[in-house]
Design a protein around this motif. Structure first.
Motif, PDB file in Angstrom:
ATOM      1  N   ASP A 197      -8.491  13.270  -1.182  1.00 19.30           N
ATOM      2  CA  ASP A 197      -9.942  13.506  -1.327  1.00 19.30           C
ATOM      3  C   ASP A 197     -10.387  14.395  -0.123  1.00 19.30           C
ATOM      4  N   ARG A 198      -9.443  14.506   0.784  1.00 21.86           N
ATOM      5  CA  ARG A 198      -9.661  15.437   1.887  1.00 21.86           C
ATOM      6  C   ARG A 198      -8.544  16.360   2.456  1.00 21.86           C
ATOM      7  N   HIS A 199      -7.418  16.375   1.685  1.00 18.36           N
ATOM      8  CA  HIS A 199      -6.330  17.112   2.082  1.00 18.36           C
ATOM      9  C   HIS A 199      -5.748  17.718   0.937  1.00 18.36           C
ATOM     10  N   ARG A 200      -5.106  18.905   1.125  1.00 18.53           N
ATOM     11  CA  ARG A 200      -4.411  19.583  -0.106  1.00 18.53           C
ATOM     12  C   ARG A 200      -3.087  18.913  -0.108  1.00 18.53           C
ATOM     13  N   MET A 201      -3.038  18.072  -1.015  1.00 21.79           N
ATOM     14  CA  MET A 201      -1.581  17.398  -1.049  1.00 21.79           C
ATOM     15  C   MET A 201      -0.492  18.425  -1.538  1.00 21.79           C
ATOM     16  N   PHE A 202       0.791  18.264  -0.958  1.00 21.13           N
ATOM     17  CA  PHE A 202       1.755  19.320  -1.549  1.00 21.13           C
ATOM     18  C   PHE A 202       3.223  18.926  -1.150  1.00 21.13           C
ATOM     19  N   TYR A 203       3.250  17.607  -1.723  1.00 18.07           N
ATOM     20  CA  TYR A 203       4.807  17.057  -1.592  1.00 18.07           C
ATOM     21  C   TYR A 203       5.604  17.962  -2.643  1.00 18.07           C
ATOM     22  N   GLU A 204       5.096  18.535  -3.608  1.00 13.39           N
ATOM     23  CA  GLU A 204       6.169  19.103  -4.534  1.00 13.39           C
ATOM     24  C   GLU A 204       6.714  20.352  -4.001  1.00 13.39           C
ATOM     25  N   ALA A 205       6.371  20.653  -2.782  1.00 10.46           N
ATOM     26  CA  ALA A 205       6.749  21.925  -2.289  1.00 10.46           C
ATOM     27  C   ALA A 205       8.146  22.204  -2.218  1.00 10.46           C
ATOM     28  N   GLY A 206       8.931  23.078  -2.535  1.00 10.86           N
ATOM     29  CA  GLY A 206      10.355  23.245  -2.306  1.00 10.86           C
ATOM     30  C   GLY A 206      10.533  23.742  -0.996  1.00 10.86           C
ATOM     31  N   VAL A 264       1.005  -1.251   0.053  1.00 12.99           N
ATOM     32  CA  VAL A 264      -0.029  -0.052  -0.193  1.00 12.99           C
ATOM     33  C   VAL A 264       0.866   1.370   0.018  1.00 12.99           C
ATOM     34  N   ARG A 265       1.936   1.267   0.885  1.00 13.61           N
ATOM     35  CA  ARG A 265       2.579   2.306   1.120  1.00 13.61           C
ATOM     36  C   ARG A 265       3.611   2.591  -0.438  1.00 13.61           C
ATOM     37  N   ARG A 266       4.212   1.697  -0.899  1.00  7.64           N
ATOM     38  CA  ARG A 266       4.536   1.777  -2.263  1.00  7.64           C
ATOM     39  C   ARG A 266       3.664   2.075  -3.513  1.00  7.64           C
ATOM     40  N   ARG A 267       2.390   1.874  -3.308  1.00  6.82           N
ATOM     41  CA  ARG A 267       1.392   2.311  -4.177  1.00  6.82           C
ATOM     42  C   ARG A 267       1.480   3.794  -4.036  1.00  6.82           C
ATOM     43  N   MET A 268       1.300   4.230  -2.795  1.00  2.31           N
ATOM     44  CA  MET A 268       0.987   5.770  -2.447  1.00  2.31           C
ATOM     45  C   MET A 268       2.182   6.482  -3.029  1.00  2.31           C
ATOM     46  N   CYS A 269       3.421   6.001  -2.965  1.00  3.54           N
ATOM     47  CA  CYS A 269       4.624   6.500  -3.598  1.00  3.54           C
ATOM     48  C   CYS A 269       4.708   6.627  -5.163  1.00  3.54           C
ATOM     49  N   GLU A 270       4.213   5.678  -5.799  1.00  2.66           N
ATOM     50  CA  GLU A 270       3.874   5.372  -7.214  1.00  2.66           C
ATOM     51  C   GLU A 270       2.917   6.573  -7.620  1.00  2.66           C
ATOM     52  N   LEU A 271       1.951   6.817  -7.010  1.00  6.38           N
ATOM     53  CA  LEU A 271       0.853   7.790  -7.144  1.00  6.38           C
ATOM     54  C   LEU A 271       1.426   9.208  -6.855  1.00  6.38           C
ATOM     55  N   SER A 272       2.528   9.260  -6.113  1.00  2.47           N
ATOM     56  CA  SER A 272       2.911  10.503  -5.731  1.00  2.47           C
ATOM     57  C   SER A 272       4.241  10.905  -6.996  1.00  2.47           C
ATOM     58  N   MET A 273       4.440  10.172  -7.787  1.00  5.67           N
ATOM     59  CA  MET A 273       5.899  10.453  -8.456  1.00  5.67           C
ATOM     60  C   MET A 273       5.611  11.858  -9.278  1.00  5.67           C
ATOM     61  N   PRO A 274       4.664  12.382  -9.760  1.00  2.00           N
ATOM     62  CA  PRO A 274       4.619  13.634 -10.408  1.00  2.00           C
ATOM     63  C   PRO A 274       4.976  14.653  -9.376  1.00  2.00           C
ATOM     64  N   ALA A 275       4.567  14.576  -8.196  1.00  3.04           N
ATOM     65  CA  ALA A 275       4.884  15.577  -7.075  1.00  3.04           C
ATOM     66  C   ALA A 275       6.422  15.359  -6.662  1.00  3.04           C
ATOM     67  N   ILE A 276       6.916  13.951  -6.677  1.00  6.08           N
ATOM     68  CA  ILE A 276       8.084  13.675  -6.379  1.00  6.08           C
ATOM     69  C   ILE A 276       9.308  14.313  -7.245  1.00  6.08           C
ATOM     70  N   ARG A 277       9.011  14.439  -8.680  1.00 11.75           N
ATOM     71  CA  ARG A 277       9.931  14.853  -9.650  1.00 11.75           C
ATOM     72  C   ARG A 277       9.780  16.330  -9.614  1.00 11.75           C
ATOM     73  N   ILE A 278       8.758  17.009  -9.396  1.00 12.92           N
ATOM     74  CA  ILE A 278       8.596  18.398  -9.299  1.00 12.92           C
ATOM     75  C   ILE A 278       9.462  18.795  -8.059  1.00 12.92           C
ATOM     76  N   ASN A 279       9.253  18.090  -7.031  1.00 12.38           N
ATOM     77  CA  ASN A 279       9.957  18.520  -5.713  1.00 12.38           C
ATOM     78  C   ASN A 279      11.498  18.478  -5.949  1.00 12.38           C
ATOM     79  N   TYR A 280      12.021  17.126  -6.467  1.00 17.76           N
ATOM     80  CA  TYR A 280      13.227  17.040  -6.802  1.00 17.76           C
ATOM     81  C   TYR A 280      14.129  18.171  -7.680  1.00 17.76           C
ATOM     82  N   GLU A 281      13.347  18.759  -8.425  1.00 15.71           N
ATOM     83  CA  GLU A 281      14.072  19.846  -9.475  1.00 15.71           C
ATOM     84  C   GLU A 281      14.001  20.908  -8.487  1.00 15.71           C
TER      85      GLU A 281
END
Length: 369
Positions: A263-272, A65-82
């Motif tokens: 569905d209930r939080h504003r996800m913001f992993y892409e934050a620098g 489940v956690r690995r799936r969450m990471c997979e779904l977060s990959m667009p934000a992970i890439r933006i965050n990395y940049e």
């Protein structure tokens, strides 16, 4: 004098605001003390296979489940990395090439280095990094030159007889040792002649005004919000944040890999880094299991709770003791938090403690002359 900073930062599996901010804070203090800091783009052997653009292959968490969450977060992970790459490039004097064990001894010639500062962060943690030659100043150019440690941490390490013998040998590489947590200092005093002192994490040596120079000036969210920053998933922490948000009538800005919360939080992993500081500055409350997330909440005088986290409790407990805010630590999420924080008192305690740490760093750097 020009000092090369060696720490855990650029090369990693997941980016980390704390790693970036402690590195930046130490570079700022080195500059404030009249010296030049060079951020070494250093990749230890233990991090060579890590890839922040493909972190799943090296995730500690094997739960599907956690690995799936990471997979779904990959667009934000890439933006965050940049954004992190830009931070390390634009906010530092960074070496022009990556240094590894194969070429590290070229650095004095390449960068005109006078000495090395190892730290901060858990660079002495044998469980996480082994006994890396860069972190322990064990390359010939470091052993035969001038090396000091600032706020190096052992984390919650587990040494055996062999690694203790290696530790004793490597401690001799340093002219001075500034250690972040106190639990290993008695051992160092007994087994090493190198002067040692407990010092504060470098993020505690700067002021809010210093961080304001980094933070985005604009508010990133118009509505009232609670900042939920999770370095590792903790179900009780997420439940606590949801209860608190309902109680205070706030939304949640969520910096985590739990994409299911969208569905209930504003996800913001892409934050620098700059966005993260702005989010802390304007939040109604910080809920976190991040050591540096807690420290930034204190700098910005925001209410907070910090949840227990595996391998991090020692450093959390020590800094909470410094703040005299032990009631802010959560294990079950049912603990009682008593009253508002008198941040005038907390900041006086930090300032008093910081004097000794700044004195140590100044003396350690000037010892190179």
């Amino acid at each position: 004098m020009t000092f090369a900073q060696i720490s855990y930062n650029i090369h990693c599996n997941f980016t980390n605001y704390g790693s970036a901010l402690q590195t930046w804070a130490l570079s700022q203090m080195i500059s404030k003390l009249g010296h030049k800091s060079v951020l070494v783009d250093y990749c230890p052997d233990c991090l060579k296979d890590k890839d922040p653009l493909n972190p799943m292959k090296n995730m500690w968490d094997t739960d599907e489940v956690r690995r799936r969450m990471c997979e779904l977060s990959m667009p934000a992970i890439r933006i965050n990395y940049e954004k992190f790459e830009r931070f390390y490039t634009e906010r530092f004097h960074r070496t022009g090439k990556v240094y590894t064990k194969e070429n590290f001894n070229d650095i004095v010639r390449d960068e005109k280095i006078d000495g090395f500062v190892c730290g901060s962060d858990t660079i002495f943690c044998v469980d996480e990094f082994g006994m890396d030659d860069g972190y322990y100043a064990n390359y010939p150019v470091m052993r035969n030159g001038y090396s000091v440690a600032y706020a190096a941490s052992f984390g919650d390490s587990h040494f055996d007889d062999a690694t203790y013998r290696m530790l004793d040998d490597r401690l001799r590489n340093f002219k001075a040792l500034g250690i972040r947590e106190g639990q290993m200092i008695p051992y160092i005093k007994k087994h090493s002649s190198t002067p040692v002192r407990q010092v504060l994490d470098p993020t505690l040596l700067l002021s809010r005004e210093d961080y304001d120079r980094l933070a985005f000036a604009d508010r990133l969210e118009s509505e009232k919000y609670i900042l939920l920053y999770a370095r590792r998933y903790n179900e009780k922490m997420f439940e606590y944040a949801d209860r608190l948000a309902a109680e205070k009538g706030c939304k949640i800005i969520d910096i985590s890999l739990m994409a299911v919360n969208a569905d209930r939080h504003r996800m913001f992993y892409e934050a620098g880094v700059e966005e993260f500081l702005s989010l802390v500055r304007h939040t109604e409350y910080v809920v976190t299991n991040s050591y540096h997330g807690m420290i930034m909440a204190v700098h910005y005088r925001r209410p907070f709770v910090i949840f227990s986290r595996e391998q991090c409790d020692t450093k959390i407990d020590e800094v909470l003791k410094l703040f005299d805010l032990n009631d802010r630590k959560m294990v079950t999420g049912e603990e009682t938090v008593t009253g508002d924080v008198d941040y005038d008192v907390v900041h006086r305690r930090i300032q008093d403690a910081a004097k000794d740490s700044v004195e140590y760093l100044s003396n350690a750097l000037n010892g190179c002359k």
